[in-house]
Design a protein around this motif. Structure first.
Motif, PDB file in Angstrom:
ATOM      1  N   ALA A 261       3.906 -19.752  -2.879  1.00 48.26           N
ATOM      2  CA  ALA A 261       3.162 -21.429  -3.079  1.00 48.26           C
ATOM      3  C   ALA A 261       3.078 -22.117  -2.171  1.00 48.26           C
ATOM      4  CB  ALA A 261       4.064 -22.028  -4.232  1.00 48.26           C
ATOM      5  N   ALA A 262       4.302 -22.283  -1.274  1.00 48.25           N
ATOM      6  CA  ALA A 262       4.233 -22.917  -0.068  1.00 48.25           C
ATOM      7  C   ALA A 262       3.466 -22.613   0.974  1.00 48.25           C
ATOM      8  CB  ALA A 262       5.780 -22.616   0.497  1.00 48.25           C
ATOM      9  N   MET A 263       3.314 -21.361   1.156  1.00 44.27           N
ATOM     10  CA  MET A 263       2.180 -20.899   2.148  1.00 44.27           C
ATOM     11  C   MET A 263       0.738 -21.261   1.652  1.00 44.27           C
ATOM     12  SD  MET A 263       3.724 -17.434   3.474  1.00 44.27           S
ATOM     13  CE  MET A 263       5.023 -17.257   4.254  1.00 44.27           C
ATOM     14  N   ARG A 264       0.434 -21.146   0.374  1.00 45.02           N
ATOM     15  CA  ARG A 264      -0.884 -21.524  -0.222  1.00 45.02           C
ATOM     16  C   ARG A 264      -1.072 -23.234   0.035  1.00 45.02           C
ATOM     17  NH1 ARG A 264       0.827 -19.022  -4.829  1.00 45.02           N
ATOM     18  NH2 ARG A 264       0.792 -20.969  -6.118  1.00 45.02           N
ATOM     19  N   GLU A 265      -0.167 -23.963  -0.024  1.00 42.52           N
ATOM     20  CA  GLU A 265      -0.239 -25.144   0.280  1.00 42.52           C
ATOM     21  C   GLU A 265      -0.515 -25.545   1.754  1.00 42.52           C
ATOM     22  OE1 GLU A 265       0.177 -28.552  -1.624  1.00 42.52           O
ATOM     23  OE2 GLU A 265      -0.492 -27.066  -3.263  1.00 42.52           O
TER      24      GLU A 265
ATOM     25  N   THR B 181       3.897 -11.877  -0.723  1.00 47.89           N
ATOM     26  CA  THR B 181       4.284 -13.309  -0.178  1.00 47.89           C
ATOM     27  C   THR B 181       3.962 -13.437   1.455  1.00 47.89           C
ATOM     28  OG1 THR B 181       6.500 -12.478  -0.067  1.00 47.89           O
ATOM     29  CG2 THR B 181       5.951 -13.689  -2.107  1.00 47.89           C
ATOM     30  N   GLY B 182       3.529 -12.671   1.880  1.00 42.19           N
ATOM     31  CA  GLY B 182       3.019 -12.936   3.370  1.00 42.19           C
ATOM     32  C   GLY B 182       4.032 -12.511   4.403  1.00 42.19           C
ATOM     33  N   GLU B 183       5.226 -12.095   4.352  1.00 40.18           N
ATOM     34  CA  GLU B 183       6.402 -12.122   5.462  1.00 40.18           C
ATOM     35  C   GLU B 183       5.681 -11.177   6.471  1.00 40.18           C
ATOM     36  OE1 GLU B 183       9.159 -12.695   1.781  1.00 40.18           O
ATOM     37  OE2 GLU B 183       7.121 -11.587   2.059  1.00 40.18           O
ATOM     38  N   LEU B 184       5.383 -10.080   6.252  1.00 38.90           N
ATOM     39  CA  LEU B 184       4.992  -9.248   7.429  1.00 38.90           C
ATOM     40  C   LEU B 184       3.715  -9.548   8.104  1.00 38.90           C
ATOM     41  CD1 LEU B 184       5.570  -5.491   5.989  1.00 38.90           C
ATOM     42  CD2 LEU B 184       7.123  -6.990   7.232  1.00 38.90           C
TER      43      LEU B 184
ATOM     44  N   ALA C 206      -0.789 -24.914  -4.794  1.00 40.29           N
ATOM     45  CA  ALA C 206       0.622 -24.420  -5.288  1.00 40.29           C
ATOM     46  C   ALA C 206       0.287 -24.370  -6.760  1.00 40.29           C
ATOM     47  CB  ALA C 206       1.583 -25.597  -5.205  1.00 40.29           C
ATOM     48  N   ASN C 207      -0.573 -25.123  -7.611  1.00 44.85           N
ATOM     49  CA  ASN C 207      -1.065 -25.204  -8.929  1.00 44.85           C
ATOM     50  C   ASN C 207      -1.818 -23.896  -9.395  1.00 44.85           C
ATOM     51  OD1 ASN C 207       0.204 -27.889  -9.024  1.00 44.85           O
ATOM     52  ND2 ASN C 207      -1.801 -28.679  -8.637  1.00 44.85           N
ATOM     53  N   ALA C 208      -2.291 -23.167  -8.553  1.00 46.81           N
ATOM     54  CA  ALA C 208      -3.101 -21.750  -8.955  1.00 46.81           C
ATOM     55  C   ALA C 208      -2.219 -20.988  -9.481  1.00 46.81           C
ATOM     56  CB  ALA C 208      -3.743 -21.242  -7.784  1.00 46.81           C
ATOM     57  N   LYS C 209      -2.549 -20.122 -10.602  1.00 44.43           N
ATOM     58  CA  LYS C 209      -1.980 -18.938 -11.076  1.00 44.43           C
ATOM     59  C   LYS C 209      -2.175 -17.645 -10.437  1.00 44.43           C
ATOM     60  CE  LYS C 209      -0.715 -21.806 -14.453  1.00 44.43           C
ATOM     61  NZ  LYS C 209       0.711 -22.265 -14.539  1.00 44.43           N
ATOM     62  N   VAL C 210      -1.114 -17.183 -10.173  1.00 43.55           N
ATOM     63  CA  VAL C 210      -1.153 -15.779  -9.434  1.00 43.55           C
ATOM     64  C   VAL C 210      -1.513 -14.742 -10.529  1.00 43.55           C
ATOM     65  CG1 VAL C 210       0.115 -14.078  -8.223  1.00 43.55           C
ATOM     66  CG2 VAL C 210       0.849 -16.359  -7.871  1.00 43.55           C
ATOM     67  N   ARG C 211      -2.757 -14.225 -10.164  1.00 39.78           N
ATOM     68  CA  ARG C 211      -3.534 -12.974 -11.140  1.00 39.78           C
ATOM     69  C   ARG C 211      -2.763 -11.832 -11.068  1.00 39.78           C
ATOM     70  NH1 ARG C 211      -9.552 -12.392  -9.993  1.00 39.78           N
ATOM     71  NH2 ARG C 211      -9.079 -11.105 -11.962  1.00 39.78           N
ATOM     72  N   GLY C 212      -2.335 -11.585  -9.756  1.00 38.67           N
ATOM     73  CA  GLY C 212      -1.835 -10.108  -9.600  1.00 38.67           C
ATOM     74  C   GLY C 212      -0.313  -9.900  -9.284  1.00 38.67           C
ATOM     75  N   THR C 213       0.023  -9.206  -8.415  1.00 39.22           N
ATOM     76  CA  THR C 213       1.483  -8.914  -8.155  1.00 39.22           C
ATOM     77  C   THR C 213       2.237 -10.023  -7.571  1.00 39.22           C
ATOM     78  OG1 THR C 213       3.227  -7.590  -6.717  1.00 39.22           O
ATOM     79  CG2 THR C 213       0.818  -8.302  -5.775  1.00 39.22           C
ATOM     80  N   PRO C 214       3.324 -10.459  -8.069  1.00 34.71           N
ATOM     81  CA  PRO C 214       4.203 -11.422  -7.483  1.00 34.71           C
ATOM     82  C   PRO C 214       4.980 -11.319  -6.102  1.00 34.71           C
ATOM     83  CG  PRO C 214       5.596 -10.413  -9.195  1.00 34.71           C
ATOM     84  CD  PRO C 214       4.040  -9.790  -9.086  1.00 34.71           C
TER      85      PRO C 214
END
Length: 481
Positions: free
Chosen positions: A212-216, A235-238, A224-232
């Motif tokens: 959510a933080a990276m989305r913002e 998260t973008g670390e790599l 951050a209000n968007a709903k995650v449709r797929g896997t939680p």
């Protein structure tokens, strides 16, 4: 340097497994590291409907790899040419797609799906999503005709079975946190609890849509209000670990794939039971209003395949990030059964528009006015959902096709919000997914595929091209890693 294996694939979705198959086919020792435990594995691919966009010459051209079906005898599947696929990518991205990546995707889509089918990935014609039944049989539409048997669940099941038979070692519950580097080359990965050395690392761990933080930060305020449709777990670390090594960014980091998603369902994020059934994609047949009772987009601008991935963003911008898809009794039977008749669906049904408005907490006068203005502006030409029929409602915004009066009780309202699927920005790669630096040089040992490889999409996306890209560029990376 001692190595634990030859190729490490990070991420067990469609792209990761395609890379693993290609590497194993060459006799490489492959370890696939999946962050999720086995019961939650499969990445975003698990949650998809399995639709895969490919070039083909019609039904006879796909019979060799789709499951037999008695309906085939009464089915018309229009050809989908390389020129059409290319034009669709250019159109929906406003020309921001990478030309070379597009050329590769389009040119190799048909061969790659046959390659997977030959290994045991099962495909079928998607009657329930991409065809309408007429008096003379079934007619497919929208350039997207083929999908996986049992959708994304079947896709991951097939991939996993094939990989295990090939000798690919799949390790679940391995959260990769960074790369091992020697003399400027990637020589393996670090994960929580250990390290794994290899000759090549292929990153297929998705984008940052579950962060959510990276989305913002990258998509903008409100995401951050968007709903995650797929896997939680995406998260973008790599992506950022690769940027720290000097990797260049690829594609558009400011936009994403987002769609209309059930707003009131109790469990409307990362739902592995309902997966893709929480989408609401029959909106081209009706109208969509916000909480003020006003329309705000052209529901009939194009076939659903070319608008659905950007309309989630438009819903997010509305008050409360919520909107309502409105249909009447005449339109209701035409809605996708798998989505609009799912268990626990959020819907308000009413015998009048006034009652419907009160049920969704919208000003009745506003909704009635919107519907009245819409109904009175409709072009009288015939309604035909299998083509862009030009049946227009001349209101603001217009409805360019498939305008049908909302006039026959009962009336239905389906609450929708923005469901985010994947982010369009990733790492920049060469033709085979070797990750590049800003100066165009290669980071030795590092590859990317799937959603981690940016460049194909921006602002929007033609339905089914994500799975196609994952298999094409995953196969390419695995063929050279």
């Amino acid at each position: 340097m001692s190595r634990d294996t030859e190729v490490v694939v990070v991420g067990g979705g469609n792209a990761g497994f395609s890379a693993a198959h290609a590497a194993a086919e060459r006799g490489r020792r492959v370890v696939l590291l999946e962050r999720a435990p086995r019961e939650l594995a499969g990445g975003n691919s698990y949650y998809t409907a399995g639709a895969t966009r490919i070039v083909h010459n019609g039904l006879d051209d796909v019979r060799d790899f789709v499951e037999p079906d008695e309906r085939h005898a009464r089915t018309t599947v229009p050809p989908y040419s390389a020129e059409e696929f290319t034009a669709d990518l250019v159109k929906v991205t406003d020309g921001r797609n990478d030309p070379r990546m597009t050329e590769i995707l389009v040119g190799e889509s048909a061969d790659t799906i046959r390659w997977l089918a030959g290994k045991g990935v099962r495909y079928r014609l998607m009657y329930e999503r991409q065809a309408y039944e007429r008096e003379d049989g079934y007619l497919f539409w929208g350039g997207l005709h083929v999908g996986n048997v049992d959708g994304g669940i079947g896709l991951i099941r097939d991939h996993t079975r094939i990989a295990e038979a090939e000798g690919v070692e799949i390790r679940y519950g391995h959260h990769v946190t960074g790369f091992l580097v020697e003399d400027g080359a990637v020589t393996g990965v670090r994960y929580e609890g250990g390290e794994l050395r290899a000759e090549s690392v292929i990153v297929t761990a998705g984008g940052f849509e579950s962060n959510a933080a990276m989305r913002e930060q990258y998509l903008g305020t409100g995401w951050a209000n968007a709903k995650v449709r797929g896997t939680p777990y995406n998260t973008g670390e790599l992506l950022f670990e690769a940027l720290e090594l000097g990797a260049a960014r690829g594609g558009d980091w400011s936009t994403c794939h987002s769609t209309a998603w059930d707003a009131w369902a109790e469990h409307n994020e990362s739902n592995r039971e309902l997966t893709n059934r929480l989408t609401r994609q029959s909106y081209p047949l009706g109208i969509v209003v916000n909480t003020d009772g006003k329309r705000f987009l052209d529901e009939g601008a194009d076939f659903r395949n070319y608008t659905y991935a950007k309309y989630g963003r438009e819903i997010l911008r509305q008050p409360g990030s919520v909107a309502f898809q409105i249909f009447d009794a005449s339109l209701r039977p035409m809605l996708r059964a798998e989505e609009y008749e799912m268990p626990g669906i959020s819907v308000v049904r009413a015998d009048s528009l006034d009652e419907l408005a009160r049920g969704i907490d919208v000003d009745p006068a506003a909704l009635v006015s919107t519907v009245k203005e819409f109904n009175e502006s409709i072009d009288p030409r015939p309604f035909d959902p299998t083509v862009k029929d030009g049946r227009r409602a001349s209101v603001t915004p217009p409805k360019s096709n498939w305008a049908a009066a909302i006039e026959r009780a009962p009336f239905y309202a389906y609450p929708v919000t923005c469901g985010i699927t994947f982010t369009f920005g990733g790492l920049k790669g060469d033709d085979d997914g070797r990750v590049l630096r800003e100066d165009g040089s290669v980071i030795p040992g590092l590859f990317a595929a799937g959603e981690a490889l940016g460049g194909l999409f921006s602002g929007n996306y033609p339905g089914g091209s994500g799975l196609a890209a994952g298999m094409v560029f995953g196969r390419r990376a695995g063929s050279v890693a």
